[in-house]
Design a protein around this motif. Structure first.
Motif, mmCIF file in Angstrom:
data_model
loop_
_atom_site.group_PDB
_atom_site.id
_atom_site.type_symbol
_atom_site.label_atom_id
_atom_site.label_comp_id
_atom_site.label_asym_id
_atom_site.label_seq_id
_atom_site.Cartn_x
_atom_site.Cartn_y
_atom_site.Cartn_z
ATOM 1 N N PHE A 127 -2.059 -11.643 9.581
ATOM 2 C CA PHE A 127 -2.675 -10.797 8.552
ATOM 3 C C PHE A 127 -2.812 -11.563 7.240
ATOM 4 N N ARG A 128 -1.762 -12.304 6.871
ATOM 5 C CA ARG A 128 -1.811 -13.084 5.630
ATOM 6 C C ARG A 128 -2.807 -14.238 5.752
ATOM 7 N N LYS A 129 -2.806 -14.883 6.899
ATOM 8 C CA LYS A 129 -3.634 -16.074 7.085
ATOM 9 C C LYS A 129 -5.119 -15.749 7.165
ATOM 10 N N GLN A 130 -5.469 -14.734 7.934
ATOM 11 C CA GLN A 130 -6.877 -14.448 8.189
ATOM 12 C C GLN A 130 -7.483 -13.468 7.190
ATOM 13 N N LEU A 131 -6.674 -12.521 6.699
ATOM 14 C CA LEU A 131 -7.211 -11.508 5.790
ATOM 15 C C LEU A 131 -6.777 -11.723 4.342
ATOM 16 N N GLY A 132 -5.857 -12.644 4.146
ATOM 17 C CA GLY A 132 -5.418 -12.943 2.779
ATOM 18 C C GLY A 132 -4.639 -11.829 2.129
ATOM 19 N N GLY A 133 -4.041 -10.965 2.908
ATOM 20 C CA GLY A 133 -3.256 -9.877 2.354
ATOM 21 C C GLY A 133 -1.812 -10.263 2.155
ATOM 22 N N ASP A 134 -1.085 -9.440 1.388
ATOM 23 C CA ASP A 134 0.349 -9.646 1.143
ATOM 24 C C ASP A 134 0.634 -11.040 0.576
ATOM 25 N N MET A 135 -0.211 -11.509 -0.329
ATOM 26 C CA MET A 135 -0.061 -12.843 -0.909
ATOM 27 C C MET A 135 0.746 -12.795 -2.207
ATOM 28 N N VAL A 136 1.536 -13.833 -2.435
ATOM 29 C CA VAL A 136 2.324 -13.985 -3.659
ATOM 30 C C VAL A 136 1.780 -15.185 -4.427
ATOM 31 N N ARG A 137 1.385 -14.971 -5.687
ATOM 32 C CA ARG A 137 0.851 -16.050 -6.523
ATOM 33 C C ARG A 137 2.006 -16.835 -7.138
ATOM 34 N N VAL A 138 2.032 -18.141 -6.875
ATOM 35 C CA VAL A 138 3.158 -18.964 -7.317
ATOM 36 C C VAL A 138 2.673 -20.217 -8.031
ATOM 37 N N ILE A 139 3.562 -20.801 -8.844
ATOM 38 C CA ILE A 139 3.332 -22.123 -9.419
ATOM 39 C C ILE A 139 4.570 -22.976 -9.186
ATOM 40 N N ILE A 140 4.370 -24.283 -9.171
ATOM 41 C CA ILE A 140 5.474 -25.239 -9.069
ATOM 42 C C ILE A 140 5.550 -25.996 -10.390
ATOM 43 N N ILE A 141 6.741 -26.076 -10.961
ATOM 44 C CA ILE A 141 6.942 -26.782 -12.230
ATOM 45 C C ILE A 141 7.707 -28.069 -11.956
ATOM 46 N N GLY A 142 7.055 -29.204 -12.241
ATOM 47 C CA GLY A 142 7.656 -30.508 -11.964
ATOM 48 C C GLY A 142 6.900 -31.239 -10.872
ATOM 49 N N LYS A 143 6.935 -32.557 -10.936
ATOM 50 C CA LYS A 143 6.259 -33.361 -9.914
ATOM 51 C C LYS A 143 7.185 -34.485 -9.465
ATOM 52 N N ASN A 144 7.614 -34.381 -8.203
ATOM 53 C CA ASN A 144 8.448 -35.407 -7.577
ATOM 54 C C ASN A 144 8.368 -35.230 -6.069
ATOM 55 N N THR A 145 9.197 -35.902 -5.344
ATOM 56 C CA THR A 145 9.141 -35.850 -3.878
ATOM 57 C C THR A 145 9.375 -34.428 -3.357
ATOM 58 N N LYS A 146 10.365 -33.736 -3.940
ATOM 59 C CA LYS A 146 10.690 -32.396 -3.467
ATOM 60 C C LYS A 146 9.578 -31.394 -3.779
ATOM 61 N N THR A 147 9.014 -31.488 -4.969
ATOM 62 C CA THR A 147 7.937 -30.550 -5.314
ATOM 63 C C THR A 147 6.691 -30.827 -4.490
ATOM 64 N N GLU A 148 6.455 -32.096 -4.158
ATOM 65 C CA GLU A 148 5.303 -32.446 -3.320
ATOM 66 C C GLU A 148 5.476 -31.870 -1.919
ATOM 67 N N ARG A 149 6.709 -31.925 -1.431
ATOM 68 C CA ARG A 149 6.995 -31.376 -0.107
ATOM 69 C C ARG A 149 6.809 -29.859 -0.101
ATOM 70 N N LEU A 150 7.279 -29.197 -1.169
ATOM 71 C CA LEU A 150 7.103 -27.752 -1.271
ATOM 72 C C LEU A 150 5.631 -27.397 -1.413
ATOM 73 N N LYS A 151 4.891 -28.196 -2.176
ATOM 74 C CA LYS A 151 3.455 -27.998 -2.357
ATOM 75 C C LYS A 151 2.738 -28.068 -1.002
ATOM 76 N N ASN A 152 3.088 -29.046 -0.188
ATOM 77 C CA ASN A 152 2.488 -29.179 1.145
ATOM 78 C C ASN A 152 2.856 -27.996 2.032
#
Length: 450
Positions: A127-152
């Motif tokens: 439902f989330r993938k195909q219809l885009g429902g139940d989505m949570v808008r998020v941001i990541i603060i910081g740029k390093n290996t861990k944040t890149e992994r979370l971003k992916n």
């Protein structure tokens, strides 16, 4: 102000649990039980399932929970079901059933429950993938290996329902804490994921304060620094460790269901058993005493800061200052009948209709009029945390001496302090104690009731 409207429905898991119990009771027909023995087993297995399932978090499945973890939970619950089934036969040893029959029952029941559980989990992901429902808008603060992994993780797993809006680099001279605050508010961000490694203590404190005052969920990607907080939860998104700064005891489907059940039970008893005859009586008294409507309605702030109409029996003359000026002890606006209603707290009774409609709870932080909410939010630190739960007819602050008129800044600070304690330490027993103490105060009178 951010209002998160993506929380799962608190009825989903209790409904699923009820279906699971029906499956267990239904497949018990496989046993060659007499009617009496079948009834005994149905009661025993229901109680055992509720205790083991909630005691060992069988229903604690989140959007980011991996399938391996779900299978582990299912296997553990299967083992507990086998133990409970054999325990029943050990207690009631006069009932003759073979080991094979018990294993067939547990395998079949747990197999159907497991298929149902995995199917629902995957349907919600699709439902989330195909219809885009139940989505949570998020941001990541910081740029390093861990944040890149979370971003992916966010970008390549849309089925988990996280919509990554931006990855902000705090080392960029143009991006400071004020920029992040403005970005969050302008883009309706619900959750912030911060890398501790790239933030100074002062920045962390500023983000915590901002998140608390604007109802934004704040989570950390940990490193070798330490953050101490009373309510911290360790989670994994894929293989990336996450620290959730504020987790609330009420914010689970089971606890939400329990609280709503208590609210519905009490409000129905009051509406049918008391308000059905009290309303006509009070209406006559108000009508004879002073011209104007029987009910007084006023916009107040509820859960998430949303506005709703709060109802009371009218205790004052119709006036233009009603939405700005609090009632005081010697308020000339109060009518003769109104003084009696306020002294006995009968003026608050129509708020049980608010509870029935779902705008309020029987117990919770008292809702303020909109003008006061906006004012206190800028003056009192963490004031908005009160709006993480539904407002109540009574609350911990009210039974602790901070009811009614706010005469000084100390009053509102202490009220907020008690309200935040309630939000962070809620339990159904706490609600029952507050209700009992409120009833006692109403019977014996409260000096702050005017």
């Amino acid at each position: 102000m951010i209002v998160n409207d993506t929380k799962h429905n608190y009825l989903v898991q209790p409904i699923i649990a009820s279906i699971d119990i029906l499956i267990l009771i239904g497949f018990a027909k496989l046993f060659d039980f007499s009617s009496h023995s079948y009834l005994l087993f149905a009661v025993f297995i229901t109680v055992s399932w509720i205790i083991t399932a909630y005691g060992f978090s069988f229903y604690s499945i989140y959007r980011f929970t991996p399938l391996v973890r779900i299978l582990t939970i299912i296997a553990r619950q299967f083992f507990l079901l086998v133990i409970c089934s054999f325990t029943f036969l050990g207690i009631f040893n006069e009932i003759n059933t073979s080991v094979r029959a018990v294993l067939e029952y547990t395998c079949l029941s747990m197999g159907v429950i497991a298929i149902l559980k995995i199917t629902i989990f995957n349907v919600r992901k699709r439902f989330r993938k195909q219809l885009g429902g139940d989505m949570v808008r998020v941001i990541i603060i910081g740029k390093n290996t861990k944040t890149e992994r979370l971003k992916n993780f966010f970008n390549y797993n849309p089925a988990y329902g996280f919509q990554l809006i931006a990855n902000l680099d705090v080392l960029d001279p143009e991006i400071d804490i004020e920029y992040i605050k403005d970005f969050v508010l302008k883009n309706d961000i619900s959750q912030m994921f911060c890398s501790i490694a790239e933030l100074k203590n002062k920045q962390i404190r500023a983000l915590i304060q901002f998140a608390d005052n604007n109802l934004v969920s704040l989570k950390f990607l940990p490193d070798n620094k330490k953050i101490f907080t009373k309510k911290m939860e360790f989670q994994y998104y894929g293989i990336t460790p996450i620290l959730a700064l504020r987790t609330l005891p009420i914010d689970t489907p089971v606890n939400l269901f329990l609280k709503r059940s208590l609210d519905l039970t009490i409000s129905l008893i009051v509406v049918i058993g008391i308000l059905s005859w009290l309303t006509p009586l009070v209406s006559l008294l108000i009508a004879f005493d002073n011209k104007g409507p029987i009910f007084f309605k006023q916009k107040r702030n509820g859960i998430g800061g949303s506005e709703f109409y709060c109802y009371k029996f009218r205790s004052m003359r119709v006036n233009t200052a009603a939405n700005d000026l609090q009632a005081s002890k010697t308020d000339v606006r109060t009518t003769k009948v109104g003084r009696f209603l306020r002294k006995t707290s009968l003026d608050e009774m129509p708020q049980f209709y608010n509870v029935l409609m779902g705008d309020m709870s029987v117990v919770g932080p008292r809702p303020h009029m909109v003008a006061h909410t906006h004012s206190f939010a800028t003056q009192i630190d963490k004031f908005m945390l009160r709006h993480l739960v539904k407002p109540g007819i009574t609350g911990l602050a009210q039974i602790s001496g901070y009811r009614g008129e706010i005469e000084s800044k100390r009053d509102i600070k202490n009220r907020v302090r008690f309200d935040i304690f309630y939000v962070e330490n809620w339990s159904i027993l706490m609600d029952l104690r507050i209700i009992a103490k409120t009833f006692i105060k109403v019977i014996y009178g409260d000096t702050k009731a005017y």
